[in-house]
Design a protein around this motif. Structure first.
Motif, short mmCIF file in Angstrom:
data_model
loop_
_atom_site.label_atom_id
_atom_site.label_comp_id
_atom_site.label_asym_id
_atom_site.label_seq_id
_atom_site.Cartn_x
_atom_site.Cartn_y
_atom_site.Cartn_z
N ALA A 379 31.24 -0.91 8.30
CA ALA A 379 32.20 -0.31 7.37
C ALA A 379 31.51 0.07 6.06
O ALA A 379 31.80 1.12 5.47
CB ALA A 379 33.35 -1.27 7.12
N ILE A 380 30.58 -0.78 5.61
CA ILE A 380 29.88 -0.50 4.36
C ILE A 380 28.84 0.60 4.55
O ILE A 380 28.73 1.52 3.75
CB ILE A 380 29.21 -1.78 3.82
CG1 ILE A 380 30.29 -2.81 3.42
CG2 ILE A 380 28.31 -1.48 2.63
CD1 ILE A 380 29.74 -4.16 3.04
N GLU A 381 28.07 0.52 5.64
CA GLU A 381 26.98 1.46 5.84
C GLU A 381 27.46 2.83 6.32
O GLU A 381 27.00 3.86 5.83
CB GLU A 381 25.99 0.89 6.86
CG GLU A 381 25.21 -0.32 6.35
CD GLU A 381 24.18 -0.78 7.35
OE1 GLU A 381 23.98 -0.08 8.37
OE2 GLU A 381 23.59 -1.85 7.14
N MET A 382 28.39 2.84 7.29
CA MET A 382 28.80 4.10 7.91
C MET A 382 30.16 4.60 7.44
O MET A 382 30.52 5.75 7.69
CB MET A 382 28.81 3.96 9.44
CG MET A 382 27.50 3.49 10.04
SD MET A 382 26.13 4.61 9.68
CE MET A 382 26.64 6.06 10.58
N GLY A 383 30.94 3.72 6.81
CA GLY A 383 32.22 4.16 6.28
C GLY A 383 33.32 4.28 7.31
O GLY A 383 34.35 4.91 7.05
N MET A 384 33.15 3.69 8.50
CA MET A 384 34.18 3.76 9.52
C MET A 384 34.64 2.36 9.90
O MET A 384 33.90 1.38 9.74
CB MET A 384 33.67 4.49 10.77
CG MET A 384 32.61 3.75 11.55
SD MET A 384 32.31 4.47 13.18
CE MET A 384 33.84 4.08 14.03
N ILE A 385 35.87 2.29 10.39
CA ILE A 385 36.43 1.02 10.83
C ILE A 385 36.16 0.88 12.32
O ILE A 385 36.66 1.65 13.14
CB ILE A 385 37.95 0.98 10.56
CG1 ILE A 385 38.23 1.17 9.07
CG2 ILE A 385 38.54 -0.33 11.05
CD1 ILE A 385 39.69 1.32 8.73
N VAL A 386 35.33 -0.10 12.66
CA VAL A 386 35.00 -0.33 14.07
C VAL A 386 36.21 -0.96 14.77
O VAL A 386 36.78 -1.91 14.26
CB VAL A 386 33.77 -1.25 14.19
CG1 VAL A 386 33.44 -1.51 15.66
CG2 VAL A 386 32.58 -0.63 13.49
N GLN A 491 43.31 8.78 15.94
CA GLN A 491 44.08 7.69 15.35
C GLN A 491 43.29 7.00 14.24
O GLN A 491 43.84 6.70 13.17
CB GLN A 491 44.45 6.66 16.44
CG GLN A 491 45.45 5.61 15.99
CD GLN A 491 46.79 6.21 15.61
OE1 GLN A 491 47.28 7.12 16.26
NE2 GLN A 491 47.38 5.70 14.55
N GLU A 492 41.99 6.77 14.49
CA GLU A 492 41.15 6.14 13.47
C GLU A 492 40.98 7.07 12.27
O GLU A 492 40.97 6.62 11.11
CB GLU A 492 39.78 5.79 14.06
CG GLU A 492 39.78 4.67 15.08
CD GLU A 492 40.31 5.09 16.44
OE1 GLU A 492 40.66 4.22 17.24
OE2 GLU A 492 40.37 6.33 16.69
N THR A 493 40.85 8.38 12.55
CA THR A 493 40.74 9.34 11.45
C THR A 493 42.01 9.35 10.60
O THR A 493 41.94 9.43 9.37
CB THR A 493 40.49 10.76 12.02
OG1 THR A 493 39.30 10.73 12.82
CG2 THR A 493 40.32 11.77 10.90
N LYS A 494 43.16 9.24 11.25
CA LYS A 494 44.43 9.22 10.52
C LYS A 494 44.49 8.01 9.58
O LYS A 494 44.97 8.12 8.44
CB LYS A 494 45.59 9.14 11.52
CG LYS A 494 46.97 9.20 10.89
CD LYS A 494 47.22 10.56 10.24
CE LYS A 494 48.70 10.76 9.92
NZ LYS A 494 49.24 9.75 9.00
N LYS A 495 43.96 6.87 10.01
CA LYS A 495 43.94 5.69 9.14
C LYS A 495 43.06 5.93 7.91
O LYS A 495 43.43 5.56 6.79
CB LYS A 495 43.43 4.48 9.92
CG LYS A 495 44.38 3.96 10.99
CD LYS A 495 43.80 2.74 11.68
CE LYS A 495 44.74 2.23 12.76
NZ LYS A 495 44.19 1.03 13.46
N LYS A 532 24.08 10.00 12.17
CA LYS A 532 23.93 8.79 11.34
C LYS A 532 24.11 9.07 9.85
O LYS A 532 23.40 8.49 9.00
CB LYS A 532 22.59 8.12 11.60
CG LYS A 532 22.46 7.55 13.01
CD LYS A 532 21.16 6.80 13.20
CE LYS A 532 21.11 6.09 14.54
NZ LYS A 532 21.30 6.98 15.69
N VAL A 533 25.02 9.96 9.51
CA VAL A 533 25.37 10.22 8.13
C VAL A 533 26.66 9.45 7.82
O VAL A 533 27.66 9.61 8.52
CB VAL A 533 25.59 11.72 7.87
CG1 VAL A 533 26.02 11.97 6.43
CG2 VAL A 533 24.31 12.49 8.19
N SER A 534 26.61 8.60 6.80
CA SER A 534 27.77 7.79 6.46
C SER A 534 28.92 8.65 5.98
O SER A 534 28.73 9.63 5.24
CB SER A 534 27.40 6.79 5.36
OG SER A 534 28.54 6.09 4.90
N ILE A 535 30.13 8.30 6.40
CA ILE A 535 31.34 9.02 5.97
C ILE A 535 32.13 8.19 4.97
O ILE A 535 33.33 8.42 4.76
CB ILE A 535 32.23 9.37 7.18
CG1 ILE A 535 32.68 8.10 7.92
CG2 ILE A 535 31.50 10.31 8.13
CD1 ILE A 535 33.70 8.35 9.00
#
Length: 681
Positions: A379-386, A491-495, A532-535
């Motif tokens: 979450a910190i490195e890539m900016g996504m919720i696994v 769904q993850e993008t919507k969050k 591998k670009v953080s969002i």
């Protein structure tokens, strides 16, 4: 404002009025009955709640009720001492009827009530509140870890985990508030004693000095009224104190107090026979009247018989249910149950039975805690919720094997030796370091499984020595990063968009749902993650989408614009110390060949390069990459913005981990050094 809310405000205002303005006896009678009614309602509600949080307003309510009762005490004292003994019908009734007109008896009853409330109930409730608050706070970290473990194991959803965390926080706040609120009950009991003594002493003084009564008349009049006032005040106080004790002593259960008492106290009907026989025996061997003991023993015996018959009926119903499997078979074959089997977990980690100690906390396994840290790290490195990582054992695997699946498909496999350490050479082999040859699963580097006796020697020789849990954690982390673009769905993008909307509503409004849908945004974010670009810096990404979303709907082109807006992030990613940045540049001839091969259609642009020319570019690039690696530098390919994504698509199949950057994606301040050129021939 609703009528319920208004009634509470009016009640608080009435308390202030009672403290300042003298009220007539009729109004005092009405308020006293209200006080008794409220106390009765509170204790009944406390008895019918299944858990403490269902009555979470109780600490605040306790303060208001105590203040209301003290306001009544002030008003009744004003009537008793200042209205020539006319304190209203209710107080007079309690003084005359309840205690039989005997002031001494009434005073004794009052003292007993105060002792019961102050020493027994209030003292106990106060102690339970203190212990409950301390234990609740001490248990919070363990409960939080349990929630995280259940969440990572897939036993609960994110929403359920959030609700459980909120409940834990509310419990801590509640018991902390009850710890303080119980002091009000204690203070109320002390105030009741002081007020009664004041009323008696000053009632005698006023009766004898101002009204000319003799001592006996003054004592009879004012003592009876004071005792009546004390009883009117202490009976509701006793009920509220009891409710306090009930609330703070409630344990976890599935029913209210009445259900729990009858369910648990009468759980063993045979004990009622024993109790009834004992009571009946007392009637024969003691002077107690046999009629009384026989009646009680009969009640206990009949109750035991009815309870036994009720339990027998429950057993028969359970047997009948077991003998009718048809309904359960129909449920098993129903379409609804079949649909449940279609669920596919986003990520699964399966392991053989030999690796169970990794996940079993009772055997010292910390895999669940490591999974929590992996999700936080990404979450910190890539900016996504696994998504939740499902962890389970699989008997089809070898004992020491594990497999990682993404959306039901296995994409990685490894093997661990729990009683060994993995040692990776620094580049200079030490022949004295011996072990079982293997490959490091995350990066495919040669390694050795060594024993405990070899660990210290390997570390002194410069080897990187890693324990099995760290090996599997690193592998799982790299797999999730490598496939992050597959795990990011709509769904993850919507969050992520909803989260951004809380801080940047105008920015989100300019991007979605017009001109870009959630699916378009998801494709852009997935393109970034694929390289591998953080969002994590979503505001900057959305600023670029807002600027260029009106110009084109091609998500690949939008991705290029977003990458250029993230130039500072990309520069820091590949040149964290400010440079120099060593790269392989693409020759002008190769760029022209690629540019001329780009074909534009209504569905977007794609690269239609001649296979022979494409193969030559790939081979030359691989040769330059290998030469660059031999010099100790990380390979990075640099080209013009117009052809970057097409060159990336050309090389992706053969060199997926080699980053391809454009000149516009680097900050002007970074020093770039070209140590090779990619040619087409």
């Amino acid at each position: 404002m609703s009528a319920k809310d208004l009634s509470v405000l009016v009640g608080v205002i009435m308390i202030v009025i009672m403290l300042i303005i003298p009220l007539p006896p009729g109004m005092i009678d009405f308020l006293i009955i209200i006080n008794i009614s409220l106390a009765l309602i509170i204790i009944l509600v406390a008895m019918n709640t299944e858990e403490a949080l269902q009555f979470s307003i109780f600490p605040t309510l306790l303060l208001l009720i105590t203040l209301f009762r003290l306001g009544l005490n002030v008003s009744t004292t004003r009537l008793i001492l200042g209205n020539e003994g006319d304190a209203g019908n209710v107080i007079e009734t309690f003084g005359q009827f309840v205690v039989g007109g005997n002031a001494l008896v009434g005073f004794v009853v009052f003292v007993i009530l105060v002792v019961i409330q102050f020493i027994v109930i209030t003292k106990g409730a106060e102690r339970v509140s203190e212990v409950g608050a301390r234990f609740t706070l001490d248990a919070m970290p363990g409960k939080q870890m349990s929630i995280d473990a259940d969440l990572n194991a897939g036993m609960i959803s994110d929403q359920e985990a959030k609700e459980r965390r909120t409940k834990i926080e509310n419990e801590a706040d509640f018991y902390g508030s009850m710890d303080g609120a119980s002091k009000f009950v204690k203070g109320d009991a002390i105030a009741g004693i002081v007020i009664v003594l004041i009323n008696i002493i000053f009632g005698l003084v006023i009766g004898m000095m101002q009204q000319g009564l003799d001592l006996q008349e003054a004592a009879s009049t004012y003592t009876l009224l004071t005792v009546g006032d004390g009883l009117v005040s202490q009976i509701p106080a006793l009920l509220v104190s009891t409710a306090t004790g009930i609330v703070v002593t409630r344990s976890a259960s599935n029913g209210n107090l009445g259900h729990d008492v009858t369910e648990q106290l009468f759980a063993y009907p045979k004990m009622l026979y024993v109790a009834g026989a004992t009571i009946a025996l007392l009637g024969f061997i003691t002077p107690i009247q046999a009629l009384v003991t026989t009646a009680v023993a009969s009640i206990l015996g009949v109750g035991a018989f009815l309870l036994e018959r009720s339990d027998q009926q429950k057993v028969e119903e359970e047997i009948e249910t077991e003998e009718e499997p048809k309904e359960s078979e129909e449920e098993m074959t129903s379409p609804e149950n079949v649909v449940n089997l279609l669920q596919v977990d986003p990520i699964e980690f399966e392991f053989g039975y030999g690796l169970i100690p990794l996940a079993d906390a009772n055997q010292g396994g910390d895999l669940l805690d490591r999974v929590v840290m992996i999700r936080r790290q990404i979450a910190i490195e890539m900016g996504m919720i696994v998504p939740v990582i499902r962890i389970r054992d699989n008997i089809q695997l070898q004992p020491n094997e594990y497999a990682i699946k993404v959306k039901g498909n296995e994409i990685a496999r490894g093997e661990l030796l729990l009683d060994h350490y993995m040692a990776m050479s620094p580049g200079i082999e030490d022949e004295s370091i011996t072990g079982i040859e293997t490959l490091e699963p995350a990066f495919g580097q040669p390694a050795l499984w060594i024993g405990e006796d070899m660990k210290e020697r390997a570390e002194l020789s410069g080897y990187t020595v890693v324990d099995p849990p760290s090996v599997v954690s690193t592998h799982l982390t790299e797999v999730v990063k490598r496939h992050a673009h597959e795990l990011l769905g709509r769904q993850e993008t919507k969050k992520l968009v909803d989260h951004l909307n809380e801080s940047y509503p105008t920015l989100v409004e300019d991007v979605t749902p017009t001109p870009l849908s959630t699916g378009d945004i998801q494709k852009v974010l997935a393109n970034l993650l694929k390289e591998k670009v953080s969002i994590r810096n979503l505001p900057v990404i959305f600023e670029a989408l807002a600027d260029y979303g009106q110009m084109t709907k091609d998500t690949d082109i939008l991705t290029e614009y977003v990458r250029q807006s993230l130039s500072r992030q990309l520069t820091h990613q590949y040149a964290p110390d400010g440079g120099p940045l060593y790269v392989l540049t693409v020759s002008a001839s190769v760029e022209k060949t690629v540019s001329d091969a780009v074909q534009h259609t209504e569905h977007g642009a794609f690269l239609g390069i001649d296979p022979n020319e494409g193969q030559k570019i790939i081979e030359n690039t691989m040769a330059e990459v290998e030469r660059m690696q031999q010099t100790g530098h990380m390979p990075i390919i640099l080209c013009s913005p117009a052809v970057r994504m097409y060159i990336r698509n050309l090389l992706e199949r053969y060199m997926p981990h080699i980053p391809v950057l454009s000149y516009n994606e680097l900050e002007p301040t970074v020093e770039v050094q070209s140590i090779g050129v990619v040619n087409g021939s």
